[in-house]
Motif scaffolding. Structure first.
Motif, short mmCIF file in Angstrom:
data_model
loop_
_atom_site.label_atom_id
_atom_site.label_comp_id
_atom_site.label_asym_id
_atom_site.label_seq_id
_atom_site.Cartn_x
_atom_site.Cartn_y
_atom_site.Cartn_z
N TYR A 198 43.15 10.00 34.90
CA TYR A 198 41.81 10.60 34.89
C TYR A 198 41.88 11.98 35.55
O TYR A 198 42.38 12.10 36.67
N ARG A 199 41.38 12.99 34.83
CA ARG A 199 41.29 14.30 35.43
C ARG A 199 40.28 14.27 36.58
O ARG A 199 39.38 13.41 36.61
N ALA A 200 40.40 15.22 37.49
CA ALA A 200 39.37 15.38 38.51
C ALA A 200 38.05 15.68 37.80
O ALA A 200 38.04 16.31 36.73
N PRO A 201 36.92 15.21 38.33
CA PRO A 201 35.64 15.48 37.66
C PRO A 201 35.44 16.96 37.37
O PRO A 201 35.79 17.82 38.18
N THR A 202 34.89 17.24 36.19
CA THR A 202 34.58 18.62 35.82
C THR A 202 33.38 19.09 36.61
O THR A 202 32.30 18.47 36.53
N PRO A 203 33.51 20.18 37.38
CA PRO A 203 32.36 20.63 38.18
C PRO A 203 31.27 21.26 37.32
O PRO A 203 31.53 21.69 36.19
N ALA A 204 30.07 21.28 37.86
CA ALA A 204 28.91 21.80 37.12
C ALA A 204 29.13 23.23 36.65
O ALA A 204 28.66 23.62 35.57
N GLY A 205 29.87 24.01 37.42
CA GLY A 205 30.07 25.41 37.06
C GLY A 205 30.99 25.64 35.87
O GLY A 205 31.06 26.75 35.34
N ASP A 206 31.68 24.59 35.43
CA ASP A 206 32.62 24.75 34.31
C ASP A 206 32.03 24.30 32.98
O ASP A 206 32.75 24.22 31.98
N ILE A 207 30.74 23.98 32.98
CA ILE A 207 30.15 23.47 31.74
C ILE A 207 28.80 24.14 31.53
O ILE A 207 28.08 24.44 32.50
N ILE A 208 28.46 24.45 30.28
CA ILE A 208 27.39 25.40 30.00
C ILE A 208 26.02 24.93 30.47
O ILE A 208 25.17 25.74 30.82
N ASP A 209 25.78 23.62 30.51
CA ASP A 209 24.47 23.14 30.95
C ASP A 209 24.46 22.73 32.42
O ASP A 209 23.45 22.20 32.90
N GLY A 210 25.58 22.97 33.12
CA GLY A 210 25.61 22.70 34.55
C GLY A 210 25.60 21.22 34.91
O GLY A 210 25.28 20.86 36.04
N ILE A 211 25.95 20.36 33.95
CA ILE A 211 25.98 18.92 34.21
C ILE A 211 27.44 18.49 34.39
O ILE A 211 28.23 18.57 33.45
N PRO A 212 27.83 18.06 35.59
CA PRO A 212 29.23 17.70 35.82
C PRO A 212 29.61 16.44 35.05
O PRO A 212 28.75 15.63 34.68
N TYR A 213 30.93 16.29 34.82
CA TYR A 213 31.44 15.13 34.07
C TYR A 213 32.50 14.40 34.88
O TYR A 213 33.48 15.00 35.32
N ASP A 214 32.32 13.11 35.08
CA ASP A 214 33.30 12.26 35.75
C ASP A 214 33.64 11.12 34.79
O ASP A 214 32.81 10.24 34.53
N GLY A 215 34.86 11.12 34.30
CA GLY A 215 35.28 10.12 33.31
C GLY A 215 35.25 8.70 33.83
O GLY A 215 35.28 7.75 33.05
N LYS A 216 35.21 8.54 35.15
CA LYS A 216 35.18 7.19 35.71
C LYS A 216 33.76 6.62 35.79
O LYS A 216 33.58 5.46 36.15
N GLN A 217 32.77 7.45 35.46
CA GLN A 217 31.38 6.98 35.48
C GLN A 217 30.67 7.36 34.17
O GLN A 217 29.73 8.15 34.18
N PRO A 218 31.13 6.81 33.06
CA PRO A 218 30.58 7.24 31.77
C PRO A 218 29.09 6.98 31.60
O PRO A 218 28.37 7.82 31.05
N ASN A 219 28.60 5.85 32.07
CA ASN A 219 27.17 5.57 31.86
C ASN A 219 26.28 6.47 32.71
O ASN A 219 25.23 6.92 32.25
N ALA A 220 26.71 6.75 33.93
CA ALA A 220 25.94 7.67 34.76
C ALA A 220 25.92 9.06 34.13
O ALA A 220 24.89 9.77 34.15
N TYR A 221 27.05 9.44 33.53
CA TYR A 221 27.11 10.74 32.85
C TYR A 221 26.18 10.77 31.64
O TYR A 221 25.40 11.72 31.46
N ILE A 222 26.24 9.73 30.81
CA ILE A 222 25.37 9.67 29.63
C ILE A 222 23.89 9.77 30.05
O ILE A 222 23.11 10.51 29.45
N ASP A 223 23.54 9.06 31.10
CA ASP A 223 22.14 9.06 31.55
C ASP A 223 21.71 10.41 32.11
O ASP A 223 20.51 10.71 32.21
N SER A 224 22.69 11.24 32.52
CA SER A 224 22.35 12.54 33.11
C SER A 224 22.09 13.62 32.06
O SER A 224 21.60 14.70 32.39
N LEU A 225 22.42 13.34 30.80
CA LEU A 225 22.28 14.34 29.75
C LEU A 225 20.84 14.36 29.24
O LEU A 225 20.24 13.31 29.03
N PRO A 226 20.25 15.56 29.01
CA PRO A 226 18.81 15.64 28.74
C PRO A 226 18.38 15.09 27.39
O PRO A 226 17.29 14.56 27.26
#
Length: 450
Positions: free
Chosen positions: A405-433
């Motif tokens: 697993y890569r280190a989580p992608t920080p908010a600054g590296d993604i255009i909508d400012g939503i960080p990504y952590d592959g170890k928490q897929p459901n929390a990530y899905i729920d964070s998307l607008p």
């Protein structure tokens, strides 16, 4: 940069693997990111592993995948989503695996000149009068709304339902409050509730389809964004590097059955591809112009070298004449680009769930299990270890101790400012607008549950 690590000046002689199958046919689509295959062939890396390879361009991604499943192709340059979707049974059903990720980044989103003119009043500008990048989809939103108000469909192209391009285009549109539509079990158009209507167009046909007015924009790999600039028919508005810095792109796909029946052949071809990727990035991309010459040949991408060089040599041209430095537009080796990370597979699965291709909620453990059934870092690291011992690559070029697993992608590296952590897929899905969340499902034209 991992590729700069010191390797022995003279590679050691190595005992060739006892490959079970030495005559192989690999498929590819005419895109610049098939480069590791062309380089491994042209520089003799396949032959040095005892492999006699034929490379065959394929008409489209569906044909390519079908031919790998039937065994007509031994392996292929694939969309990262293809092995994952096939394994979980979306679109087709076959256990496809990958021991090798082919590259990072390399895509762009282009709109027609007409749409670009309509977007211009809504974009920000630099002091020198040039557009400020990245251009957000919020600048496209008023244009799409105008089309909707006038009762006109706003059509855009992407290359395949489980392509990076589909997910990147959807990601960019949704970040600007433009709904790209849902899939459901009974409606696989992907256009349920859509503001922008996305459909499949083969990569090489994107510019002509845009020029014909069938679509108003598209997301595709190179050289088909730069081709629109050269033809004067469109403007690339954003690269995928600007959407998500160093996002995972293509993989090399094989059937699980092939890797089990021919384990030494699988190792040998993985070794050759790793060497090719290293060559493409080594010495600060010093070999890229030679790679451009190879790719421009008709048997590979078959586009003008000048067009291919625009993105392969560290630059990217947006509007005609507005060429800017994008040194990581194509990454083949540095940043551990070729390691098949589980977290990359999980990201694709989250997007399949977000847009309804995965119809029901799955626990986090399911995402991990699927990723580990498709991505094969054990094969990759075994091949890498052999190359280190042979002196072709450096120890530091590989993430030996990673858990996949890569280190989580920080908010600054993604255009909508939503960080990504592959170890928490459901929390990530729920964070998307925009997109399915929790236990929501698409029922007819409605999203229900939660």
């Amino acid at each position: 940069m991992a590729a700069t690590a010191i390797v022995p000046a003279t590679p050691a002689l190595a005992e060739m693997l006892d490959v079970e199958k030495d005559e192989l046919t690999f498929g590819f689509i005419k895109l610049t990111d098939m480069a590791p295959l062309a380089v491994a062939y042209e520089l003799g890396y396949f032959e040095e592993e005892g492999l006699f390879v034929t490379l065959e361009p394929q008409a489209n991604w569906k044909v390519l995948l079908d031919r790998v499943i039937t065994g007509e192709l031994d392996g292929a340059h694939m969309l990262a989503g293809q092995p994952i979707a096939a394994t979980i049974g979306f679109g087709t059903k076959a256990h496809i695996v990958t021991p090798f990720s082919m590259d990072l980044n390399g895509n762009g989103i282009t709109v027609s000149n007409e749409i670009w003119e309509m977007m211009k009043p809504h974009i920000e500008y630099q002091d020198d009068g040039k557009p400020a990048h990245p251009i957000k989809a919020s600048a496209l939103k008023p244009v799409v709304d105008q089309f909707i108000d006038e009762g006109k469909p706003f059509n855009m192209g992407m290359v395949f339902p489980v392509s990076t391009h589909n997910y990147e285009l959807r990601y960019w549109l949704a970040s600007g409050d433009i709904h790209p539509g849902f899939y459901s079990e009974t409606d696989i158009s992907g256009q349920i509730q859509a503001d922008a209507l996305l459909s499949v167009t083969p990569p090489p046909q994107m510019p002509a389809t845009l020029e014909a007015g069938t679509i108003y924009g598209y997301c595709v790999g190179e050289p088909w964004n730069q081709a629109a600039v050269f033809k004067g028919i469109g403007v690339p508005v954003v690269t995928d590097y600007e959407i998500w810095k160093n996002n995972p792109e293509k993989v090399f796909g094989l059937t699980k059955e092939f890797t089990e029946e021919y384990p030494n052949t699988t190792l040998a071809l993985t070794k050759a591809l790793i060497r090719a990727a290293k060559w493409l990035d080594e010495n600060n991309n010093a070999n890229r112009m030679e790679a451009v010459e190879i790719l421009s040949r008709s048997e590979y991408v078959g586009a003008d070298a000048e067009v291919i060089a625009n993105s392969m040599t560290g630059t990217f041209e947006y509007e005609k004449g507005d060429k800017r430095d994008v040194p990581d537009f194509n990454v083949f080796y540095r940043y551990f680009a070729t390691y098949p990370y589980y977290s990359d597979a999980v990201w694709y699965l989250t997007q399949m769930r977000r847009w309804g291709q995965i119809g029901e909620h799955k626990p986090d453990s399911w995402y991990d299990e699927v990723a580990k059934s498709v991505y094969q870092p054990d094969i990759y690291l075994k091949a890498a270890r052999m190359l280190v011992e042979e002196g072709h690559v450096a120890e530091a070029d590989f993430p030996w101790d990673t858990d996949g697993y890569r280190a989580p992608t920080p908010a600054g590296d993604i255009i909508d400012g939503i960080p990504y952590d592959g170890k928490q897929p459901n929390a990530y899905i729920d964070s998307l607008p925009i997109g399915l969340k929790g236990k929501q499902v698409v029922d007819g034209n409605e999203v229900v549950g939660g």
